[in-house]
Design an enzyme around this catalytic site. Sequence first.
Site, PDB file in Angstrom:
ATOM      1  N   CYS A  84       0.774  -1.265  -0.287  1.00  0.00           N
ATOM      2  CA  CYS A  84       0.189   0.030   0.300  1.00  0.00           C
ATOM      3  C   CYS A  84       1.041   1.240  -0.278  1.00  0.00           C
ATOM      4  CB  CYS A  84      -0.918  -0.041   1.001  1.00  0.00           C
ATOM      5  SG  CYS A  84      -2.161  -1.847   1.023  1.00  0.00           S
ATOM      6  N   HIS A 333      -9.228   3.789  -1.160  1.00  0.00           N
ATOM      7  CA  HIS A 333      -8.078   3.373  -1.139  1.00  0.00           C
ATOM      8  C   HIS A 333      -7.200   2.579  -1.933  1.00  0.00           C
ATOM      9  CE1 HIS A 333      -4.186   1.802   0.719  1.00  0.00           C
ATOM     10  NE2 HIS A 333      -4.684   0.949   1.958  1.00  0.00           N
TER      11      HIS A 333
HETATM   12  N1  COA Z   1     -16.405   1.709   4.693  1.00  0.00           N
HETATM   13  C1  COA Z   1     -17.631   2.202   4.669  1.00  0.00           C
HETATM   14  N2  COA Z   1     -18.676   1.227   4.330  1.00  0.00           N
HETATM   15  C2  COA Z   1     -18.442   0.242   3.470  1.00  0.00           C
HETATM   16  C3  COA Z   1     -16.844   0.086   3.242  1.00  0.00           C
HETATM   17  C4  COA Z   1     -16.544   0.527   4.129  1.00  0.00           C
HETATM   18  N3  COA Z   1     -14.887   0.430   4.139  1.00  0.00           N
HETATM   19  N4  COA Z   1     -17.163  -1.514   3.105  1.00  0.00           N
HETATM   20  C5  COA Z   1     -17.974  -1.451   2.335  1.00  0.00           C
HETATM   21  N5  COA Z   1     -19.112  -0.640   2.694  1.00  0.00           N
HETATM   22  C6  COA Z   1     -20.105  -0.712   2.368  1.00  0.00           C
HETATM   23  C7  COA Z   1     -20.925  -0.256   0.632  1.00  0.00           C
HETATM   24  O1  COA Z   1     -20.813   0.884  -0.008  1.00  0.00           O
HETATM   25  C8  COA Z   1     -21.836  -1.416   1.042  1.00  0.00           C
HETATM   26  O2  COA Z   1     -23.123  -0.309   1.165  1.00  0.00           O
HETATM   27  P1  COA Z   1     -24.534  -0.705   0.221  1.00  0.00           P
HETATM   28  O3  COA Z   1     -25.295  -2.122   0.747  1.00  0.00           O
HETATM   29  O4  COA Z   1     -25.573   1.240   1.414  1.00  0.00           O
HETATM   30  O5  COA Z   1     -24.618  -0.838  -1.062  1.00  0.00           O
HETATM   31  C9  COA Z   1     -22.048  -2.662   2.373  1.00  0.00           C
HETATM   32  O6  COA Z   1     -20.239  -1.791   3.338  1.00  0.00           O
HETATM   33  C10 COA Z   1     -21.033  -3.374   2.298  1.00  0.00           C
HETATM   34  O7  COA Z   1     -20.388  -3.463   0.671  1.00  0.00           O
HETATM   35  P2  COA Z   1     -19.421  -4.829   0.649  1.00  0.00           P
HETATM   36  O8  COA Z   1     -18.855  -4.640  -0.232  1.00  0.00           O
HETATM   37  O9  COA Z   1     -21.214  -6.378   0.255  1.00  0.00           O
HETATM   38  O10 COA Z   1     -18.114  -5.135   1.585  1.00  0.00           O
HETATM   39  P3  COA Z   1     -17.792  -6.185   2.077  1.00  0.00           P
HETATM   40  O11 COA Z   1     -18.505  -6.769   3.777  1.00  0.00           O
HETATM   41  O12 COA Z   1     -17.594  -6.969   0.527  1.00  0.00           O
HETATM   42  O13 COA Z   1     -16.422  -5.641   2.379  1.00  0.00           O
HETATM   43  C11 COA Z   1     -14.506  -5.108   3.640  1.00  0.00           C
HETATM   44  C12 COA Z   1     -16.208  -5.036   3.791  1.00  0.00           C
HETATM   45  C13 COA Z   1     -14.209  -4.113   5.147  1.00  0.00           C
HETATM   46  C14 COA Z   1     -14.449  -6.397   4.532  1.00  0.00           C
HETATM   47  C15 COA Z   1     -13.594  -4.464   2.504  1.00  0.00           C
HETATM   48  O14 COA Z   1     -13.719  -3.008   2.289  1.00  0.00           O
HETATM   49  C16 COA Z   1     -12.739  -4.846   2.916  1.00  0.00           C
HETATM   50  O15 COA Z   1     -11.925  -5.650   2.974  1.00  0.00           O
HETATM   51  N6  COA Z   1     -11.670  -3.480   3.189  1.00  0.00           N
HETATM   52  C17 COA Z   1     -10.034  -3.409   3.402  1.00  0.00           C
HETATM   53  C18 COA Z   1      -9.432  -3.294   3.081  1.00  0.00           C
HETATM   54  C19 COA Z   1      -7.681  -3.607   2.890  1.00  0.00           C
HETATM   55  O16 COA Z   1      -7.652  -4.670   3.906  1.00  0.00           O
HETATM   56  N7  COA Z   1      -6.997  -2.548   2.257  1.00  0.00           N
HETATM   57  C20 COA Z   1      -5.231  -3.068   2.562  1.00  0.00           C
HETATM   58  C21 COA Z   1      -5.410  -2.519   4.155  1.00  0.00           C
HETATM   59  S1  COA Z   1      -3.859  -2.702   4.421  1.00  0.00           S
END
Ligand code: COA
Length: 387
Positions: A84, A333
């Site tokens: 990242c 991100h």
């Molecule tokens: N913050 C706010 N809202 C979020 C979100 C976040 N991080 N991630 C998803 N949403 C929302 C989506 O917009 C969606 O909203 P809606 O139902 O109103 O359309 C809902 O939550 C579900 O989204 P979805 O894509 O199905 O979520 P998910 O469960 O597949 O993924 C996480 C959620 C948190 C697991 C994923 O965003 C993730 O893995 N984030 C971390 C990424 C990461 O590790 N980056 C590197 C860091 S070192």
Amino acid sequence: MRVVIVGAGITKFAEHWNKSFRELIVEAAVKAIESSGLKGEQIEAIYGGCMASGRLIGQEHIGALIADQLGLNPIPSTRCEAACASGGVALRTAYLAIKSGLHSIVAVGGVEKMTELSTQAVSFALGGAGDQEIELFHGATFPSLYALLARAHMHAYGTTEEQMASVAVKNHANALLNPNAQFHKEITIEDVMNSAYVAEPIKLLDCSPITDGAAALILASEDKAKELGLKGVEILASEQASDTLALSSRESLTELKATRIAAQKAYERAGIRPSDIDFAEVHDCFTIAEILAIEDLGFFKKGEGGLASEKGKTSLKGKIPINPSGGLKAKGHPVGATGVAQAVEAYMQLMGLADKRQVKNARIGLTHNVGGSGATAVVTIYKRFKG
Ligand code: COA
């Protein structure tokens, strides 16, 4: 030789169903070149940050792809990968290329297209930035690694889940003022506290999202900027440090040592102290990461980051505005683009172009970009270029 950012461009951060990886690169690069007032053929080299395009979209050889798509062959074009922190490392490499005297105008890019795959597949791809044998093989993806860091901080300093939630609330509020941010949605502490656990104590609204996007910068030597009458933002320092890939090998889990060391070196090189910084874009991939960052960068004492966030000291009008763009949490991100996007925000703030999220009297800014769970950190310090 001083180094000046003379142009910046960014795409909207979003789920881009209708734009390809290469279209995102071109959009950001064209915006950056246009904002500099230069012509593409004046660029002498390209450094592009990209973390995981091989796993995410099956495309490697990104350096050559960028030059090709921009019609800039045959200039040298190099991909930089540091998880990242790929964008931050690309920026630092371009800075060094000008500092060394080898080049006088260089383009920097950062790009990632993450939403083509399921969340599970993306988590696995990102997990390769940790220690594959010691962590990912056993199922430890990034939310769970940062959950361990959060637990250690809670245990040592009494940091609470509500304090972590306050980081998300503030960054979502800032993103409302940023047209390029992925989320334009106000949230409350209750919303964060009621969102589902991803890896306890980290909840859905403590996480940065999965994002597509690109960002680009044009850098020039001081001499070239003066010769061409270019305005911009000077890079006072850009420093990088490394640490162990695996958390189990760290001396401490309540700091990211690479951040602390890169920051110390950057302050020294720039000849300033943390109290001289007017705003910072920090690597808040999870809310606990922002709390660690504001301590490790020296803005608050170790252990006081949670309370400072809860008290509003890091808000747009607080003691030190943190992540005026909305940060990784709410701006989005796209991993390889993030370090460059942070520099684009620093440029906008110092040029007075940040509109409703403009930090008042912004003179000196800092960006902080982390790879993995802290194995790479890049800290860059900027000031308005007077010419
Ligand atoms: N913050 C706010 N809202 C979020 C979100 C976040 N991080 N991630 C998803 N949403 C929302 C989506 O917009 C969606 O909203 P809606 O139902 O109103 O359309 C809902 O939550 C579900 O989204 P979805 O894509 O199905 O979520 P998910 O469960 O597949 O993924 C996480 C959620 C948190 C697991 C994923 O965003 C993730 O893995 N984030 C971390 C990424 C990461 O590790 N980056 C590197 C860091 S070192």
